[in-house]
Write a protein that holds these residues in place. Structure first.
Motif, PDB file in Angstrom:
ATOM      1  N   ALA A  91     -44.680  14.568 -63.580  1.00  0.00           N
ATOM      2  CA  ALA A  91     -44.386  14.423 -62.156  1.00  0.00           C
ATOM      3  C   ALA A  91     -45.452  13.581 -61.459  1.00  0.00           C
ATOM      4  N   GLY A  92     -46.711  13.792 -61.845  1.00  0.00           N
ATOM      5  CA  GLY A  92     -47.809  13.029 -61.240  1.00  0.00           C
ATOM      6  C   GLY A  92     -47.651  11.541 -61.495  1.00  0.00           C
ATOM      7  N   VAL A  93     -47.357  11.208 -62.740  1.00  0.00           N
ATOM      8  CA  VAL A  93     -47.188   9.800 -63.110  1.00  0.00           C
ATOM      9  C   VAL A  93     -45.969   9.220 -62.385  1.00  0.00           C
ATOM     10  N   ALA A  94     -44.883   9.987 -62.395  1.00  0.00           N
ATOM     11  CA  ALA A  94     -43.652   9.484 -61.778  1.00  0.00           C
ATOM     12  C   ALA A  94     -43.825   9.292 -60.273  1.00  0.00           C
ATOM     13  N   LEU A  95     -44.496  10.246 -59.628  1.00  0.00           N
ATOM     14  CA  LEU A  95     -44.666  10.132 -58.184  1.00  0.00           C
ATOM     15  C   LEU A  95     -45.566   8.946 -57.820  1.00  0.00           C
ATOM     16  N   ALA A  96     -46.605   8.718 -58.633  1.00  0.00           N
ATOM     17  CA  ALA A  96     -47.456   7.541 -58.391  1.00  0.00           C
ATOM     18  C   ALA A  96     -46.613   6.276 -58.487  1.00  0.00           C
ATOM     19  N   GLY A  97     -45.754   6.202 -59.507  1.00  0.00           N
ATOM     20  CA  GLY A  97     -44.870   5.044 -59.653  1.00  0.00           C
ATOM     21  C   GLY A  97     -43.917   4.926 -58.477  1.00  0.00           C
ATOM     22  N   ALA A 142     -55.184   4.711 -54.369  1.00  0.00           N
ATOM     23  CA  ALA A 142     -54.188   5.613 -53.792  1.00  0.00           C
ATOM     24  C   ALA A 142     -53.340   6.235 -54.894  1.00  0.00           C
ATOM     25  N   PHE A 143     -53.001   5.454 -55.887  1.00  0.00           N
ATOM     26  CA  PHE A 143     -52.118   5.932 -56.957  1.00  0.00           C
ATOM     27  C   PHE A 143     -52.881   6.821 -57.940  1.00  0.00           C
ATOM     28  N   PHE A 144     -54.165   6.512 -58.094  1.00  0.00           N
ATOM     29  CA  PHE A 144     -55.100   7.361 -58.854  1.00  0.00           C
ATOM     30  C   PHE A 144     -55.074   8.761 -58.223  1.00  0.00           C
ATOM     31  N   ALA A 145     -55.193   8.793 -56.889  1.00  0.00           N
ATOM     32  CA  ALA A 145     -55.221  10.054 -56.151  1.00  0.00           C
ATOM     33  C   ALA A 145     -53.875  10.776 -56.207  1.00  0.00           C
ATOM     34  N   ILE A 146     -52.800  10.023 -56.023  1.00  0.00           N
ATOM     35  CA  ILE A 146     -51.471  10.654 -56.025  1.00  0.00           C
ATOM     36  C   ILE A 146     -51.192  11.291 -57.386  1.00  0.00           C
ATOM     37  N   GLY A 147     -51.541  10.583 -58.448  1.00  0.00           N
ATOM     38  CA  GLY A 147     -51.344  11.127 -59.796  1.00  0.00           C
ATOM     39  C   GLY A 147     -52.141  12.406 -59.994  1.00  0.00           C
ATOM     40  N   ALA A 148     -53.419  12.361 -59.629  1.00  0.00           N
ATOM     41  CA  ALA A 148     -54.302  13.515 -59.845  1.00  0.00           C
ATOM     42  C   ALA A 148     -53.838  14.707 -59.000  1.00  0.00           C
ATOM     43  N   TYR A 149     -53.639  14.477 -57.710  1.00  0.00           N
ATOM     44  CA  TYR A 149     -53.276  15.567 -56.814  1.00  0.00           C
ATOM     45  C   TYR A 149     -51.919  16.173 -57.158  1.00  0.00           C
ATOM     46  N   THR A 150     -50.936  15.339 -57.449  1.00  0.00           N
ATOM     47  CA  THR A 150     -49.610  15.872 -57.769  1.00  0.00           C
ATOM     48  C   THR A 150     -49.699  16.796 -58.983  1.00  0.00           C
ATOM     49  N   THR A 151     -50.395  16.327 -60.011  1.00  0.00           N
ATOM     50  CA  THR A 151     -50.500  17.120 -61.234  1.00  0.00           C
ATOM     51  C   THR A 151     -51.164  18.465 -60.981  1.00  0.00           C
ATOM     52  N   VAL A 152     -52.324  18.444 -60.348  1.00  0.00           N
ATOM     53  CA  VAL A 152     -53.055  19.715 -60.214  1.00  0.00           C
ATOM     54  C   VAL A 152     -52.396  20.651 -59.198  1.00  0.00           C
ATOM     55  N   LEU A 153     -51.832  20.087 -58.138  1.00  0.00           N
ATOM     56  CA  LEU A 153     -51.186  20.962 -57.150  1.00  0.00           C
ATOM     57  C   LEU A 153     -49.946  21.627 -57.725  1.00  0.00           C
ATOM     58  N   TYR A 207     -39.321  -8.452 -59.978  1.00  0.00           N
ATOM     59  CA  TYR A 207     -40.383  -8.400 -61.000  1.00  0.00           C
ATOM     60  C   TYR A 207     -41.703  -7.914 -60.417  1.00  0.00           C
ATOM     61  N   LYS A 208     -42.004  -8.365 -59.191  1.00  0.00           N
ATOM     62  CA  LYS A 208     -43.242  -7.893 -58.550  1.00  0.00           C
ATOM     63  C   LYS A 208     -43.185  -6.383 -58.359  1.00  0.00           C
ATOM     64  N   LEU A 209     -42.006  -5.923 -57.956  1.00  0.00           N
ATOM     65  CA  LEU A 209     -41.831  -4.499 -57.723  1.00  0.00           C
ATOM     66  C   LEU A 209     -42.010  -3.723 -59.024  1.00  0.00           C
ATOM     67  N   GLN A 210     -41.416  -4.220 -60.096  1.00  0.00           N
ATOM     68  CA  GLN A 210     -41.556  -3.551 -61.391  1.00  0.00           C
ATOM     69  C   GLN A 210     -43.021  -3.489 -61.808  1.00  0.00           C
ATOM     70  N   SER A 211     -43.723  -4.607 -61.598  1.00  0.00           N
ATOM     71  CA  SER A 211     -45.128  -4.652 -61.965  1.00  0.00           C
ATOM     72  C   SER A 211     -45.939  -3.622 -61.172  1.00  0.00           C
ATOM     73  N   LEU A 212     -45.650  -3.541 -59.871  1.00  0.00           N
ATOM     74  CA  LEU A 212     -46.381  -2.601 -59.023  1.00  0.00           C
ATOM     75  C   LEU A 212     -46.056  -1.149 -59.398  1.00  0.00           C
ATOM     76  N   ILE A 213     -44.795  -0.882 -59.717  1.00  0.00           N
ATOM     77  CA  ILE A 213     -44.412   0.478 -60.102  1.00  0.00           C
ATOM     78  C   ILE A 213     -45.122   0.884 -61.392  1.00  0.00           C
ATOM     79  N   ILE A 214     -45.091   0.019 -62.376  1.00  0.00           N
ATOM     80  CA  ILE A 214     -45.719   0.374 -63.660  1.00  0.00           C
ATOM     81  C   ILE A 214     -47.237   0.488 -63.493  1.00  0.00           C
ATOM     82  N   GLY A 215     -47.831  -0.474 -62.783  1.00  0.00           N
ATOM     83  CA  GLY A 215     -49.279  -0.427 -62.551  1.00  0.00           C
ATOM     84  C   GLY A 215     -49.686   0.857 -61.834  1.00  0.00           C
TER      85      GLY A 215
END
Lengths: 307, 252
Positions: free
Chosen positions: A70-76, A45-56, A189-197
Motif C-alpha cells: 500500500a505504501g509503494v502504491a500510494l506513493a505512485g 514527499a514520496f519517500f515520506a508517503i511510502g514510509a508513513y503509509t506503511t507504518v500507519l 510517458y512523463k507521467l509513467q516515469s513520475l509514477i514509477i520513480g
C-alpha cells in the motif's frame, strides 16, 4: 584482530544499510531526471508517503506485507496526482511546484495529528521477520534484504530503460518536440516515469522506516531530496550503476567524516563538528565535480555534445 | 485526390497576423513547394498543419479532421514534419534516433516490456534492420553508433529526414531541407525526395533555395504576409514578376 573487526563491522553495516536505502531512493530520481529529464525537487514527499503509509497501516493492524504494498502504491498514486497538473509545465516550473508539494506533505505530517501523530512521529511498528531473526543479527539480515531489494529495483530499471519504452523516455529528455512529432504521447510517458520513480521512492521510505524504527516529519526535510540529487550527479546522471556507487560514496563521506577529529586535530567543540563535517563533505563533492564533472560513471564525451 | 486540405487557416500573435486566411490543397503523390519571403507565415503554416500550434480554420488529412488533434496523434495518422533547425537527439546514437521513430511499437508499452519480452525483442530486431536500411539509403549507415550530437549540420539534416521517413509517413512536411547544405548534398537530398515520391509519398517543402525547390516540385505555392499570393507550376511561377518583387522587396 577479531575485536577490531567486531568494532568495524557494525559500522560498515550501518553505512551500507543507509547506502542501499538511499540508492533505491535515488534510482527513482534517476529514472525521472537522468532518463526523462524531469526536474523533481520534491522527491522526498514520496519517500515520506511510502514510509508513513506503511507504518500507519501496520500499527493499525494491517499485515506488514500489505502495508508495504500500500505504501509503494500510494506513493505512485501521488506521483500520478502531482503529475497530471504539473507535467505540462516547463522544466523550471516543475521544479518549483514539486518542492512546494514536498513541503505541503511535510506540513500535513506535522499538523494532522489524528492521522500522522504529528511531531511526535510513529514508532512501535513491525519490522520484517522480526520474530524469526535474532536481535543481535537483525541488522545483518536487514542488509541482506535491502541489497536484494536494491538488486531487484536495479535490474528491473535496467530492463525498462533498455527497452523501446526507455528509448522514448530518453528522447523526451533530449528534446520532447521530437517524440511528439514522431507520434509519441509525451505527457503519458512523463507521467509513467513520475509514477514509477515515486513508487520507488515510496519503497525506499518503507526501507528507511524499517531500519531506523522511528519516523517523524523531521526525517523528511527537503534536504533528503537533494541527497538524492547529489547521489545521482555524483554517480553520473543517467547511470543506474553510478547511482548505487554514488549512494555508497555519499554515506561513506557522511560516516567517515565523523572521525575526522581523530585523524586531523581540529579546534572545534563536539557540537560544532556537525557543521564542520558538512563543510568537508561539500569540499569533497566540489573537488569531485571539478576533476570529474560527468560523475563517476558518466560519459565525458557527452558533456561536449551540442544540439 | 487530395491528401491534405487546409481551409482558411488563421493564426495571430498579438497584432501580428502570421497566417491570415490561408488555404492549401495537396494532391496525393505530389511534391509541393511552399515559398515566400521571411515572415510570410510558412513555418507557422507547418506548425498549424502538424498541430504544434492552434489557430482557426479547417484541416482535413486523409479524410479526417485534424485541426483539433495533438501533434502526436497527427503523426500517428501518417503525417510527419522536420524542423528548420534539425533536432537531433543529442545523447542518443544515430541508430537509436531512427529506432525511436516507428509508431505503435510493442515495447513502448511498459507491460509488454515486463511480460512479453520475446515479442518485444523480435519486433526490435525488425525495427533495427529497417532502420539500418534507411540509414543506408541516406548513406549515413557508417555513423550508426555515433552520438547524434557529434554529427555535422548536413549530417543532422539527413538524420532528421531519415528519422521522419522511419515512421512510414504518407505526407512529409520538410522545413528548409536544402538550407545550409552544400550543393552535392543538396542534389543528394533532392534525389532521395524524388525516389520517395516515386514510392508514393507526398511532400510539402518550405524552401528559400528557389532553383532547388522549383526543380523538384510539381507545384509551387507562394505565401506573402500570411496569405497565399499565388500558386501554379514551377515554370509559371519562375516567370511571374510579382513573385520576384516580393522576394526582392522592391516595387519592380
Amino acid at each position: 584482530m577479531t575485536e577490531l573487526l567486531g568494532a568495524i563491522l557494525p559500522y560498515i553495516t550501518t553505512i551500507l544499510l543507509f547506502a542501499s536505502i538511499y540508492a533505491v531512493f535515488a534510482l527513482g530520481l534517476n529514472l525521472e531526471w537522468g532518463f526523462t529529464g524531469l526536474i523533481n525537487f520534491g522527491h522526498v514527499a514520496f519517500f515520506a508517503i511510502g514510509a508513513y503509509t506503511t507504518v500507519l497501516l501496520n500499527i493499525s493492524g494491517c499485515p506488514l506485507i500489505i502495508s508495504v504494498i500500500a505504501g509503494v502504491a500510494l506513493a505512485g498514486f501521488f506521483g500520478f496526482l502531482l503529475g497530471i497538473p504539473t507535467l505540462r509545465l516547463r522544466e523550471d516550473y516543475l521544479a518549483i511546484v514539486t518542492i512546494g508539494f514536498s513541503e505541503v506533505v511535510r506540513s500535513i505530517l506535522l499538523n494532522e495529528e489524528w492521522l500522522t501523530r504529528g511531531p511526535f512521529g510513529v514508532h512501535g511498528f513491525d519490522r520484517p521477520f522480526q520474530d524469526a531473526v535474532p536481535y543481535q543479527h537483525y541488522n545483518t539480515f536487514l542488509l541482506i534484504l535491502f541489497v536484494a531489494i536494491l538488486a531487484i529495483v536495479y535490474f528491473a530499471l535496467e530492463r525498462l530503460i533498455q527497452s523501446p519504452w526507455g528509448r522514448v523516455l530518453k528522447s523526451i529528455r533530449e528534446d520532447e518536440t521530437v517524440p511528439s512529432a514522431l507520434g509519441k504521447n509525451v505527457f503519458s510517458y512523463k507521467l509513467q516515469s513520475l509514477i514509477i520513480g515515486s513508487a520507488i521512492a515510496g519503497l525506499a521510505g518503507t526501507m528507511l522506516a524499517f531500519y531506523i524504527t522511528y519516523i517523524n516529519p523531521c526525517t523528511f526535510k527537503p534536504i533528503e531530496t537533494f541527497y538524492a540529487w547529489i547521489i545521482v550527479i555524483l554517480g553520473g546522471t543517467a547511470s543506474n550503476k553510478g547511482t548505487i556507487v554514488g549512494a555508497i560514496i555519499l554515506w561513506a563521506f557522511f560516516s567517515g567524516t565523523k572521525f575526522i577529529d581523530r585523524i586531523v586535530p581540529v579546534p572545534f567543540e563536539s557540537h560544532q563538528m556537525g557543521a564542520f563535517r558538512m563543510i568537508v563533505i561539500g569540499l569533497l563533492l566540489m573537488l569531485l565535480m571539478m576533476y570529474k564533472p560527468e560523475g563517476i560513471f558518466g560519459r565525458k564525451e557527452e558533456l561536449a555534445l551540442s544540439d | 485526390m487530395n491528401i491534405l486540405t487546409a481551409r482558411n487557416l488563421k493564426k495571430h500573435f498579438g497584432g501580428v497576423k502570421a497566417v491570415d486566411g490561408c488555404s492549401i490543397d495537396i494532391e496525393s503523390g505530389t511534391i509541393v513547394g511552399l515559398i515566400g519571403p521571411n515572415g510570410a507565415g510558412k513555418t507557422t503554416m507547418f506548425n498549424l498543419i502538424s498541430g504544434f500550434e492552434r489557430g482557426s480554420g479547417e484541416i482535413t488529412f486523409k479524410g479526417q479532421r485534424t485541426d483539433n488533434l495533438s501533434p502526436f496523434k497527427i503523426a500517428r495518422c501518417g503525417m510527419v514534419r522536420t524542423f528548420q533547425i534539425p533536432r537531433a537527439l543529442t545523447k542518443m546514437s544515430v541508430l537509436e534516433n531512427l529506432m525511436l521513430a516507428p509508431t505503435m511499437q510493442r515495447g513502448e508499452r511498459i507491460w509488454n516490456v515486463c511480460l512479453r519480452r520475446k515479442k518485444v525483442l523480435e519486433q526490435e530486431q525488425t525495427i533495427k534492420e529497417k532502420s539500418m536500411g534507411i540509414l543506408e539509403f541516406f548513406e549515413i549507415d557508417d555513423l550508426r553508433d555515433e552520438y547524434a550530437g557529434a554529427l555535422s549540420g548536413g549530417q543532422k539534416k539527413l538524420l532528421e529526414m531519415a528519422r521522419a521517413i522511419a515512421i512510414d509517413p504518407s505526407l512529409m512536411l520538410l522545413d528548409e531541407p536544402f538550407s545550409g547544405v552544400n550543393p552535392t548534398l543538396s542534389r543528394k537530398i533532392s534525389g532521395h525526395i524524388d525516389e520517395l515520391r516515386e514510392g508514393g509519398m507526398t511532400f510539402l517543402i518550405i524552401e528559400h533555395d528557389i532553383p532547388a525547390v522549383t526543380k523538384i516540385s510539381d507545384r509551387i505555392v507562394v505565401m506573402n504576409e500570411g496569405r497565399v499570393m499565388t500558386e501554379g507550376k514551377p515554370e509559371e511561377i519562375k516567370r511571374r514578376k510579382d513573385v520576384l518583387d516580393v522576394y526582392l522587396g522592391g516595387e519592380g
